[in-house]
Design an enzyme around this catalytic site. Structure first.
Site, PDB file in Angstrom:
ATOM      1  N   ASP A  12     -31.175  10.938  -1.402  1.00 37.59           N
ATOM      2  CA  ASP A  12     -30.079  10.777  -0.427  1.00 37.59           C
ATOM      3  C   ASP A  12     -28.938  10.005  -1.099  1.00 37.59           C
ATOM      4  OD1 ASP A  12     -30.039   9.900   3.091  1.00 37.59           O
ATOM      5  OD2 ASP A  12     -28.396   9.837   1.656  1.00 37.59           O
ATOM      6  N   ASP A 106     -25.815  15.831   1.548  1.00 37.03           N
ATOM      7  CA  ASP A 106     -26.123  14.757   0.575  1.00 37.03           C
ATOM      8  C   ASP A 106     -27.595  14.395   0.518  1.00 37.03           C
ATOM      9  OD1 ASP A 106     -26.523  13.067   2.869  1.00 37.03           O
ATOM     10  OD2 ASP A 106     -25.839  11.360   1.671  1.00 37.03           O
ATOM     11  N   GLU A 107     -28.444  15.236   1.075  1.00 32.72           N
ATOM     12  CA  GLU A 107     -29.837  14.825   1.243  1.00 32.72           C
ATOM     13  C   GLU A 107     -30.773  16.017   1.059  1.00 32.72           C
ATOM     14  OE1 GLU A 107     -32.269  12.992   5.016  1.00 32.72           O
ATOM     15  OE2 GLU A 107     -30.131  13.299   5.163  1.00 32.72           O
TER      16      GLU A 107
HETATM   17  P1  TTP Z   1     -25.797   9.691   5.366  1.00 30.65           P
HETATM   18  O1  TTP Z   1     -26.676  10.002   4.189  1.00 30.65           O
HETATM   19  O2  TTP Z   1     -26.450   9.403   6.679  1.00 30.65           O
HETATM   20  O3  TTP Z   1     -24.900   8.417   5.048  1.00 30.65           O
HETATM   21  P2  TTP Z   1     -24.188   7.997   3.705  1.00 30.65           P
HETATM   22  O4  TTP Z   1     -24.545   8.899   2.575  1.00 30.65           O
HETATM   23  O5  TTP Z   1     -22.735   7.867   3.971  1.00 30.65           O
HETATM   24  O6  TTP Z   1     -24.742   6.539   3.468  1.00 30.65           O
HETATM   25  P3  TTP Z   1     -26.194   6.105   2.978  1.00 30.65           P
HETATM   26  O7  TTP Z   1     -25.968   5.410   1.664  1.00 30.65           O
HETATM   27  O8  TTP Z   1     -26.695   5.185   4.030  1.00 30.65           O
HETATM   28  O9  TTP Z   1     -27.000   7.354   2.841  1.00 30.65           O
HETATM   29  O10 TTP Z   1     -24.777  10.850   5.596  1.00 30.65           O
HETATM   30  C1  TTP Z   1     -24.192  11.571   4.531  1.00 30.65           C
HETATM   31  C2  TTP Z   1     -22.756  11.906   4.836  1.00 30.65           C
HETATM   32  O11 TTP Z   1     -22.690  12.663   6.043  1.00 30.65           O
HETATM   33  C3  TTP Z   1     -21.874  10.709   5.073  1.00 30.65           C
HETATM   34  O12 TTP Z   1     -21.297  10.210   3.869  1.00 30.65           O
HETATM   35  C4  TTP Z   1     -20.863  11.199   6.044  1.00 30.65           C
HETATM   36  C5  TTP Z   1     -21.548  12.301   6.808  1.00 30.65           C
HETATM   37  N1  TTP Z   1     -21.923  11.830   8.140  1.00 30.65           N
HETATM   38  C6  TTP Z   1     -21.053  12.057   9.210  1.00 30.65           C
HETATM   39  O13 TTP Z   1     -20.003  12.683   9.022  1.00 30.65           O
HETATM   40  N2  TTP Z   1     -21.396  11.598  10.447  1.00 30.65           N
HETATM   41  C7  TTP Z   1     -22.543  10.901  10.689  1.00 30.65           C
HETATM   42  O14 TTP Z   1     -22.813  10.486  11.830  1.00 30.65           O
HETATM   43  C8  TTP Z   1     -23.442  10.680   9.580  1.00 30.65           C
HETATM   44  C9  TTP Z   1     -24.717   9.922   9.790  1.00 30.65           C
HETATM   45  C10 TTP Z   1     -23.078  11.160   8.336  1.00 30.65           C
HETATM   46 MG    MG Z   2     -26.550   9.412   2.190  1.00 32.79          MG
END
Ligand code: TTP
Ligand code: MG
Length: 388
Positions: A12, A106-107
């Protein structure tokens, strides 16, 4: 030590959208960022790690986030760019295992069981994945490795950002025990409330709870949660179904005879196929020609192109070359062209470093055709060669 039956990786990206902005715009590095639209109805997509200590994050209203973190710079999202980076990430993951299940941009989960000889054990493969993603994108990823999807996912989140945590299967239960109820998959605020009313306060307490009590309160979710809490999760990584080929074929209203007549249909098919490839951001290295004779005999030939392409030109010339290897004595009732050996356009291996200078022009023509077809319908524009 218990052997690993499966090695599951969860990867992730850290603060994904914000990290891409900081990568592309060095002046934003080290700064608190809120990705989202600044207006009164704006919502935060994500916050950079510099902003998170102020209590801001995904899905919060931009208004509240700005109040909590007034110094944050608000950056509107650029989804196409994030998709582009995402494709690169998924390509890297695909180089570690054919079994990659993406959950979002991203995951992803990977099943890397059986790759030990190639990439080393659980810790080593985790390290290599992190290094490969950083190398390909300049970004950091957090990685969890365990024997189940659930534990791998919890593990990747445990040491964010830039984390790497390996939880051997026999330690999964101990690892999960102290964690809060909300970390269990399928537990939202409502279920959490119910579990609390039963006196359960942690994953460890769910693991040892009475199955009949939980079933009475939660139905089938009850036993499911107990299993998860015990680190039992039989779900397999379900690889994204790869598109293997993209084709177009026409059954003709009247049988046609000879190369000249077939050419027209071939060019049309090449245009259609190339347009579909571009819409899916794919390039093809293989092209297959299919003809059906008036007597229903199927003729197919295929070849490998010099370079992977999403342009009609090379697909058409390939098809034409193949056409010339076929006996064309009989009238033809169906003409088809299929592109295969596909990969995503942005993949690290696919960029053609020695692009022919005509390719940019080709691309321009293809885009104009795409645009015209979108606006005026199929067949709106024809190549001059087709009108000859
Ligand atoms: P996430 O992997 O949940 O968050 P992140 O990568 O920003 O942070 P982390 O280091 O905690 O993983 O989500 C990935 C991307 O998806 C994030 O950068 C933006 C988008 N996203 C949204 O647009 N809305 C949301 O509610 C979430 C959770 C994510
Ligand atoms: Mg992330």
């Amino acid at each position: 030590m218990q052997a690993w039956k499966r090695i599951i990786v969860h990867a992730d990206m850290d603060a994904f959208f914000a990290a891409v902005e900081q990568l592309d715009r060095p002046e934003l590095r080290g700064k608190a960022l809120l990705i989202g639209h600044p207006g009164p109805r704006g919502v935060v997509s994500t916050a950079s790690y510099e902003a998170r200590p102020f209590g801001v994050g995904s899905a919060m209203s931009m208004e509240l986030a700005r109040r909590r973190c007034p110094q944050a710079i608000v950056v509107p999202p650029r989804f196409r760019r994030y998709e582009e980076v995402s494709r690169r990430i998924m390509d890297v993951l695909g180089s570690f295992s054919p079994s990659v299940e993406s959950l979002s941009l991203d995951e992803a989960f990977l099943d890397v069981s059986g790759t030990e000889a190639l990439f080393g054990g659980p810790l080593e493969v985790g390290r290599r994945i992190k290094a490969a993603i950083r190398e390909a994108t300049g970004l950091t990823v957090s990685v969890g490795v365990s024997g189940t999807k659930f534990v791998a996912k919890v593990a990747s989140d445990h040491r964010k950002p830039d984390g790497l945590l390996v939880v051997p299967p026999e330690e999964a239960r101990t690892f999960l025990a102290p964690l809060p109820l909300r970390r269990l998959w399928g537990v939202g605020p409502k279920t959490e409330g119910r579990l609390r009313r039963l006196g359960l306060r942690s994953i460890g307490e769910v693991a040892t709870a009475s199955p009949s009590l939980l079933r009475a309160e939660l139905g089938t979710l009850g036993p499911h949660l107990i299993a998860l809490a015990q680190g039992v999760d039989p779900r397999q990584v379900e690889p994204d179904r790869a598109i293997k080929s993209v084709g177009a074929e026409t059954t003709l209203e009247e049988d046609i005879l000879g190369e000249q007549a077939i050419r027209q249909h071939l060019l049309r098919a090449a245009d259609t196929v190339a347009g579909r490839l571009r819409r899916k951001s794919l390039v093809a290295r293989g092209v297959r020609l299919k003809l059906k004779t008036a007597g229903f005999q199927l003729l197919t030939r295929q070849m490998t192109l010099e370079a992977a392409t999403d342009s009609a030109g090379p697909l058409f010339s390939g098809g034409l070359q193949l056409l010339r290897t076929l006996p064309l004595a009989e009238p033809i009732r169906l003409v088809g062209l299929t592109a295969f050996d596909l990969r995503s356009e942005e993949g690290p291996l696919q960029r053609d470093l020695f692009e022919a200078p005509t390719r940019a022009k080709e691309k321009g023509v293809d885009r104009a055709l795409d645009e015209a077809q979108r606006r005026f319908g199929p067949g709106a524009l024809r190549r001059a060669s087709e009108l000859e």
